[in-house]
Design a protein around this motif. Structure first.
Motif, PDB file in Angstrom:
ATOM      1  N   LEU A 283     -40.920  26.471  27.657  1.00 51.36           N
ATOM      2  CA  LEU A 283     -41.127  25.132  27.861  1.00 51.36           C
ATOM      3  C   LEU A 283     -40.085  24.453  29.030  1.00 51.36           C
ATOM      4  CD1 LEU A 283     -42.461  22.370  26.837  1.00 51.36           C
ATOM      5  CD2 LEU A 283     -40.519  22.297  25.182  1.00 51.36           C
ATOM      6  N   THR A 284     -39.164  25.005  29.092  1.00 49.86           N
ATOM      7  CA  THR A 284     -37.922  24.546  29.928  1.00 49.86           C
ATOM      8  C   THR A 284     -38.575  24.805  31.488  1.00 49.86           C
ATOM      9  OG1 THR A 284     -36.014  24.711  28.466  1.00 49.86           O
ATOM     10  CG2 THR A 284     -35.645  24.860  31.030  1.00 49.86           C
ATOM     11  N   ALA A 285     -39.007  26.137  31.589  1.00 51.03           N
ATOM     12  CA  ALA A 285     -39.612  26.300  32.943  1.00 51.03           C
ATOM     13  C   ALA A 285     -40.822  25.596  33.310  1.00 51.03           C
ATOM     14  CB  ALA A 285     -40.093  27.987  32.910  1.00 51.03           C
ATOM     15  N   ALA A 286     -41.650  25.121  32.184  1.00 52.71           N
ATOM     16  CA  ALA A 286     -42.641  24.392  32.347  1.00 52.71           C
ATOM     17  C   ALA A 286     -42.293  22.836  33.126  1.00 52.71           C
ATOM     18  CB  ALA A 286     -43.809  24.015  31.398  1.00 52.71           C
ATOM     19  N   VAL A 287     -41.270  22.292  32.305  1.00 53.20           N
ATOM     20  CA  VAL A 287     -40.928  20.769  32.804  1.00 53.20           C
ATOM     21  C   VAL A 287     -40.171  20.944  33.970  1.00 53.20           C
ATOM     22  CG1 VAL A 287     -39.065  19.205  31.986  1.00 53.20           C
ATOM     23  CG2 VAL A 287     -40.645  20.359  30.107  1.00 53.20           C
ATOM     24  N   GLU A 288     -39.483  22.008  34.238  1.00 48.31           N
ATOM     25  CA  GLU A 288     -38.611  22.243  35.634  1.00 48.31           C
ATOM     26  C   GLU A 288     -39.634  22.757  36.752  1.00 48.31           C
ATOM     27  OE1 GLU A 288     -35.557  21.498  36.166  1.00 48.31           O
ATOM     28  OE2 GLU A 288     -35.528  21.033  33.934  1.00 48.31           O
ATOM     29  N   SER A 289     -40.879  23.002  36.477  1.00 47.10           N
ATOM     30  CA  SER A 289     -41.735  23.291  37.715  1.00 47.10           C
ATOM     31  C   SER A 289     -42.264  21.843  38.159  1.00 47.10           C
ATOM     32  CB  SER A 289     -42.953  24.076  37.135  1.00 47.10           C
ATOM     33  OG  SER A 289     -43.739  23.211  36.186  1.00 47.10           O
ATOM     34  N   VAL A 290     -41.758  20.679  37.706  1.00 44.25           N
ATOM     35  CA  VAL A 290     -42.361  19.465  38.165  1.00 44.25           C
ATOM     36  C   VAL A 290     -41.001  18.688  38.584  1.00 44.25           C
ATOM     37  CG1 VAL A 290     -43.738  17.186  37.597  1.00 44.25           C
ATOM     38  CG2 VAL A 290     -44.181  19.240  36.395  1.00 44.25           C
ATOM     39  N   PRO A 291     -41.009  18.267  40.004  1.00 42.75           N
ATOM     40  CA  PRO A 291     -39.872  17.631  40.455  1.00 42.75           C
ATOM     41  C   PRO A 291     -39.403  16.328  39.754  1.00 42.75           C
ATOM     42  CG  PRO A 291     -41.509  17.661  42.203  1.00 42.75           C
ATOM     43  CD  PRO A 291     -41.840  18.371  40.815  1.00 42.75           C
ATOM     44  N   ALA A 292     -38.250  15.969  39.393  1.00 42.21           N
ATOM     45  CA  ALA A 292     -37.759  14.726  39.003  1.00 42.21           C
ATOM     46  C   ALA A 292     -36.961  14.086  39.769  1.00 42.21           C
ATOM     47  CB  ALA A 292     -37.271  14.937  37.613  1.00 42.21           C
ATOM     48  N   THR A 293     -37.060  12.739  39.738  1.00 43.07           N
ATOM     49  CA  THR A 293     -35.970  11.901  40.428  1.00 43.07           C
ATOM     50  C   THR A 293     -35.227  10.917  39.444  1.00 43.07           C
ATOM     51  OG1 THR A 293     -37.876  11.720  42.215  1.00 43.07           O
ATOM     52  CG2 THR A 293     -35.913  10.059  42.367  1.00 43.07           C
ATOM     53  N   TYR A 294     -34.118  11.793  39.298  1.00 40.93           N
ATOM     54  CA  TYR A 294     -33.214  11.315  38.208  1.00 40.93           C
ATOM     55  C   TYR A 294     -32.300   9.914  38.710  1.00 40.93           C
ATOM     56  CZ  TYR A 294     -29.194  10.452  35.109  1.00 40.93           C
ATOM     57  OH  TYR A 294     -28.352   9.704  34.148  1.00 40.93           O
ATOM     58  N   ALA A 295     -32.184   8.988  38.020  1.00 40.24           N
ATOM     59  CA  ALA A 295     -30.876   7.884  38.401  1.00 40.24           C
ATOM     60  C   ALA A 295     -30.461   7.450  37.001  1.00 40.24           C
ATOM     61  CB  ALA A 295     -31.556   6.789  39.115  1.00 40.24           C
ATOM     62  N   PRO A 296     -29.260   6.990  36.969  1.00 39.25           N
ATOM     63  CA  PRO A 296     -28.573   6.568  35.814  1.00 39.25           C
ATOM     64  C   PRO A 296     -29.362   5.506  35.113  1.00 39.25           C
ATOM     65  CG  PRO A 296     -26.863   6.525  37.841  1.00 39.25           C
ATOM     66  CD  PRO A 296     -28.272   7.009  38.090  1.00 39.25           C
ATOM     67  N   GLU A 297     -30.274   4.884  35.972  1.00 40.88           N
ATOM     68  CA  GLU A 297     -31.130   3.774  35.065  1.00 40.88           C
ATOM     69  C   GLU A 297     -32.134   4.183  33.990  1.00 40.88           C
ATOM     70  OE1 GLU A 297     -29.680   2.006  39.258  1.00 40.88           O
ATOM     71  OE2 GLU A 297     -30.636   3.895  38.587  1.00 40.88           O
ATOM     72  N   CYS A 298     -32.398   5.550  34.419  1.00 41.15           N
ATOM     73  CA  CYS A 298     -33.314   6.207  33.761  1.00 41.15           C
ATOM     74  C   CYS A 298     -32.946   6.420  31.954  1.00 41.15           C
ATOM     75  CB  CYS A 298     -33.602   8.031  34.035  1.00 41.15           C
ATOM     76  SG  CYS A 298     -34.337   7.876  35.659  1.00 41.15           S
ATOM     77  N   LEU A 299     -31.589   6.315  31.729  1.00 38.79           N
ATOM     78  CA  LEU A 299     -30.945   6.554  30.459  1.00 38.79           C
ATOM     79  C   LEU A 299     -31.495   5.392  29.855  1.00 38.79           C
ATOM     80  CD1 LEU A 299     -27.061   7.436  31.335  1.00 38.79           C
ATOM     81  CD2 LEU A 299     -28.931   8.890  30.529  1.00 38.79           C
ATOM     82  N   SER A 300     -31.790   4.405  30.304  1.00 36.99           N
ATOM     83  CA  SER A 300     -32.282   3.033  29.133  1.00 36.99           C
ATOM     84  C   SER A 300     -33.758   2.977  29.216  1.00 36.99           C
ATOM     85  CB  SER A 300     -31.779   1.714  29.868  1.00 36.99           C
ATOM     86  OG  SER A 300     -32.207   1.468  31.218  1.00 36.99           O
ATOM     87  N   ALA A 301     -34.493   3.950  30.003  1.00 39.62           N
ATOM     88  CA  ALA A 301     -36.074   3.653  30.002  1.00 39.62           C
ATOM     89  C   ALA A 301     -36.876   4.973  29.849  1.00 39.62           C
ATOM     90  CB  ALA A 301     -36.332   3.334  31.395  1.00 39.62           C
ATOM     91  N   CYS A 302     -36.226   6.333  29.768  1.00 42.57           N
ATOM     92  CA  CYS A 302     -36.807   7.475  29.867  1.00 42.57           C
ATOM     93  C   CYS A 302     -36.149   8.371  28.806  1.00 42.57           C
ATOM     94  CB  CYS A 302     -36.996   8.040  30.960  1.00 42.57           C
ATOM     95  SG  CYS A 302     -37.998   9.616  31.044  1.00 42.57           S
ATOM     96  N   GLU A 303     -37.236   8.913  27.909  1.00 37.58           N
ATOM     97  CA  GLU A 303     -36.753   9.862  26.854  1.00 37.58           C
ATOM     98  C   GLU A 303     -36.047  10.999  27.303  1.00 37.58           C
ATOM     99  OE1 GLU A 303     -40.368   7.464  25.222  1.00 37.58           O
ATOM    100  OE2 GLU A 303     -39.482   8.419  27.266  1.00 37.58           O
TER     101      GLU A 303
END
Length: 373
Positions: A283-303
């Motif tokens: 599951l981790t490999a599947a999720v990591e296969s898609v690039p993410a654009t993290y920012a601290p604002e994500c903490l209040s908006a994304c699971e």
């Protein structure tokens, strides 16, 4: 011989495969859509939301459970308050719309409250559009649509949205109504919560504009929405008109920037699946296969924010420090690159970001030396 599958059918089949066998799709609501529009560069969130993956369950399976979301108590309190506001055919709600947004119109009396019951989201969307056309054909009458269903194209995939209410004014214009359980204290509310409600309402305004554009003449969708909240610490409704033109413009621009979901899906390895039932490593490999654009604002908006933050910190990505810092650093994408540039070990001296870092490092050294004297 079965007929060939259309592109849309193939995409729906592919997204179902990404969710996992027999896993129902989680609907993409306006709250999630507003958060997605706030971070249009995140392909990970786009494909997970587009596929209807339950990100709360996914985050738990990844070992980074989410603290994001409303408590059951807040949901129950909100539902009870909404029922109170809409009691008696929405008489109090329509009175507030008349008072705050359209005082020159005839006071609402005997308003139309059509039944929007239909099978499935597509059926409810069609029913809502039909009732909006009916309202346009009856000028001079107030109409209240309780929990209508709207559709909005998001990166090539339809999202079905359900505002608390839409009111059709006697002049034929349409207003979005948002009912929230946070209080209005002395006529004002928490700016952060009002801002979130405005961004959510802006999504509904965009979807309503698409419905209006299909009518001739096109009704006016008002850009001032009605926000209804409890007054002070009571359960009595109070309302405020909120202008969402800025939020609407930003949301429309950001949604247009989203990479099409089918393009992201086509780039994934064959057999990729995001089912929480998979082994943790797979599951981790599947999720990591898609690039993410993290920012601290994500903490209040994304699971998935805690998982993405952990990965960003492990990689030393400067995005974990915030978008403002990332923008100032130009081509320096990791903390290691930044420190090397500040020490003069790497980087182009002609780069303004590198020059600023070296100047800051020199000033720090001078300050430490002076403090040690």
């Amino acid at each position: 011989m079965p007929p060939p599958r259309t592109r849309g059918t193939a995409l729906r089949h592919r997204l179902a495969e990404l969710r996992g066998p027999d896993v129902p799709a989680k609907a993409l609501d306006a709250r999630a859509l507003a958060a997605l529009a706030a971070n249009p560069g995140c392909a990970r969130r786009a494909i997970l939301d587009g596929a209807g993956v339950n990100k709360t369950a996914l985050a738990s399976a990844l070992g980074a459970p989410s603290a994001f979301g409303q408590s059951q108590f807040a949901l129950t309190r909100g539902n009870a308050f909404e029922a109170k506001v809409k009691a008696d055919g929405g008489a109090e709600l329509l009175r507030l719309v008349h008072e705050k947004l359209d005082p020159s119109a005839e006071p609402p009396a005997g308003a139309r409250v059509p039944d929007l019951t239909a099978t499935g989201p597509q059926g409810r969307t069609a029913r809502t559009a039909l009732e909006l056309r009916e309202a346009a054909a009856h000028p001079g009458v107030w109409t209240l649509l309780d929990h209508p269903m709207l559709a909005l194209d998001v990166a090539g995939s339809p999202a079905f949205l359900e505002p608390d209410a839409v009111v059709v004014h006697p002049d034929g214009s349409w207003t979005v109504v948002e009912i929230k359980s946070f209080p209005l204290l002395d006529g004002s509310a928490d700016p952060a919560k009002v801002g979130a409600a405005a961004r959510q309402a802006a999504v509904y305004v965009l979807a309503l504009e698409e419905v209006a554009a299909r009518l001739d003449p096109a009704p006016r969708v008002r850009h001032r929405i009605l926000l209804v909240c409890p007054r002070d610490f009571s359960n009595l409704p109070a309302a405020s008109a909120v202008d969402v033109r800025k939020q609407r413009a930003v949301t429309a621009r950001q949604l247009a920037r989203l990479t099409r979901i089918e393009d992201i899906a086509d780039a994934l390895p064959e057999g990729t699946c995001f089912s929480p039932e998979l082994p943790a490593e797979e599951l981790t490999a599947a999720v990591e296969s898609v690039p993410a654009t993290y920012a601290p604002e994500c903490l209040s908006a994304c699971e998935l924010a805690f998982h993405c933050r952990s990965r960003a910190r492990e990689a030393g990505a400067v995005t974990s420090l915030g978008r403002a810092v990332r923008a100032e650093l130009g081509g320096l994408t990791t903390v290691e690159d930044v420190l090397a540039a500040a020490r003069g070990e790497a980087g182009d001296p002609g780069d303004p970001a590198v020059a600023a870092l070296r100047r800051a490092a020199a000033l720090r050294a001078e300050a430490l030396e002076a403090a040690c004297r």
